[in-house]
Design an enzyme around this catalytic site. Sequence first.
Site, mmCIF file in Angstrom:
data_model
loop_
_atom_site.group_PDB
_atom_site.id
_atom_site.type_symbol
_atom_site.label_atom_id
_atom_site.label_comp_id
_atom_site.label_asym_id
_atom_site.label_seq_id
_atom_site.Cartn_x
_atom_site.Cartn_y
_atom_site.Cartn_z
ATOM 1 N N SER A 54 0.797 -1.242 0.000
ATOM 2 C CA SER A 54 0.000 0.000 0.000
ATOM 3 C C SER A 54 0.822 1.281 0.000
ATOM 4 C CB SER A 54 -0.932 0.024 1.198
ATOM 5 O OG SER A 54 -1.989 -0.858 0.981
ATOM 6 N N LYS A 72 0.286 3.207 -3.006
ATOM 7 C CA LYS A 72 -0.951 3.983 -3.200
ATOM 8 C C LYS A 72 -0.679 5.492 -3.185
ATOM 9 C CE LYS A 72 -3.966 0.548 -0.928
ATOM 10 N NZ LYS A 72 -4.581 0.214 0.380
ATOM 11 N N TYR A 80 -4.334 -2.687 -10.175
ATOM 12 C CA TYR A 80 -4.195 -2.465 -8.729
ATOM 13 C C TYR A 80 -3.212 -3.486 -8.105
ATOM 14 C CZ TYR A 80 -5.359 -2.540 -3.764
ATOM 15 O OH TYR A 80 -5.272 -2.530 -2.391
ATOM 16 N N TYR A 121 -4.936 3.798 8.192
ATOM 17 C CA TYR A 121 -6.307 3.273 8.335
ATOM 18 C C TYR A 121 -6.882 3.628 9.708
ATOM 19 C CZ TYR A 121 -3.719 0.796 4.782
ATOM 20 O OH TYR A 121 -2.889 0.510 3.744
ATOM 21 N N VAL A 145 1.202 -3.756 3.830
ATOM 22 C CA VAL A 145 1.163 -5.048 4.522
ATOM 23 C C VAL A 145 2.424 -5.897 4.293
ATOM 24 C CG1 VAL A 145 -1.341 -5.288 4.801
ATOM 25 C CG2 VAL A 145 -0.245 -6.117 2.703
HETATM 26 N N1 GLN Z 1 -2.380 -5.317 -1.892
HETATM 27 C C1 GLN Z 1 -2.875 -5.216 -0.538
HETATM 28 C C2 GLN Z 1 -4.380 -5.419 -0.555
HETATM 29 O O1 GLN Z 1 -4.997 -4.969 -1.471
HETATM 30 C C3 GLN Z 1 -2.540 -3.871 0.014
HETATM 31 C C4 GLN Z 1 -3.024 -3.678 1.433
HETATM 32 C C5 GLN Z 1 -2.061 -2.938 2.321
HETATM 33 O O2 GLN Z 1 -0.849 -2.900 2.082
HETATM 34 N N2 GLN Z 1 -2.574 -2.414 3.391
HETATM 35 O O3 GLN Z 1 -4.947 -6.018 0.327
#
Ligand code: GLN
Length: 306
Positions: free
Chosen positions: A65, A68, A190, A242, A260
């Site tokens: 993420s 992102k 994605y 989050y 993650v």
């Molecule tokens: N690719 C992971 C997902 O879509 C990204 C989530 C994350 O890093 N928090 O669940």
Amino acid sequence: MNTSYSRIIKNAFEEVKALPDAGELATYIPELANVDPSKLGVHMTCIDGNHFGIGHDLHKFSIQSIAKVLSLTLAYKIVGEPLWERVDVEPSGTKFDSLLLLESYRGIPRNPFINSGAIVICDILMTHLKDTKVEFLEFVRELSDLPELNYSDKIADSEKRTGYRNVALCNFIKSFGNITNEPEEVLDFYFDMCSLEMTCQEVSRTFGFLANEGCKISDGTKIITKNKCKRINALMLTCGFYDESGEFAFRVGLPGKSGVGGGIVALYPKNYAMVVWSPKLNKHGNSYKGMELLEKVTTHSEMSIF
Ligand code: GLN
């Protein structure tokens, strides 16, 4: 590099290394279950170009993420303010992959860093770019000065096989009309975007522009305006972790973003970009030791945005 920063990072690293092991790997992406959970690396890149790292800061990890922020940067650069008609700028108070608030807000994700918001950003990029995968990769290659950087098929395929919640999110948003391309294609991009692998050193260099008022540290190239830079930093502070974003602001006091894969990038505007990697995650999906380490650095240096 300010020598007191390297000393503070070194001390924080030793303290965190000695902490009892806690947390879990992100095994819901099968490939991430194979990562060595004992890895710990940290790297700081200052806006004067000096940098310092310790531990496994030169090992590649799955940035997940953290990417992102880069897709948001590109979409914001292309679309400008109308972007916020498709995705909001409010903390969600929910887990990163939650479907909960999409029903109440009629398919408008609360922010661009939860999965639903990042999926909408991918859809927007697909509408504006000819070859989204290639052009996004080129953008990250430019930011990172890594012309050879590539997506990891292994990680992307692993998530493509098991990403049921993301499939649900994308289809649910499509039902409200806030996904315009084919869900399958949006998700394909994605998952590729989340599969990038970099070292702590590389990520800290890549994110330098967000600590440097929108300009790359290595050559001064303007990536985004100061104002857009301010807003992306604000979103990282309020939404980057989050339902633990408040906790991160409270303990660390910097804008940041987790993934993650166990990475966290934190920015001290006009000073540095710093990256920690420790794969085991707390229950909110954020690196357990990563948060501890960053808290120690801002506490011991007595320097944060507050
Ligand atoms: N690719 C992971 C997902 O879509 C990204 C989530 C994350 O890093 N928090 O669940």
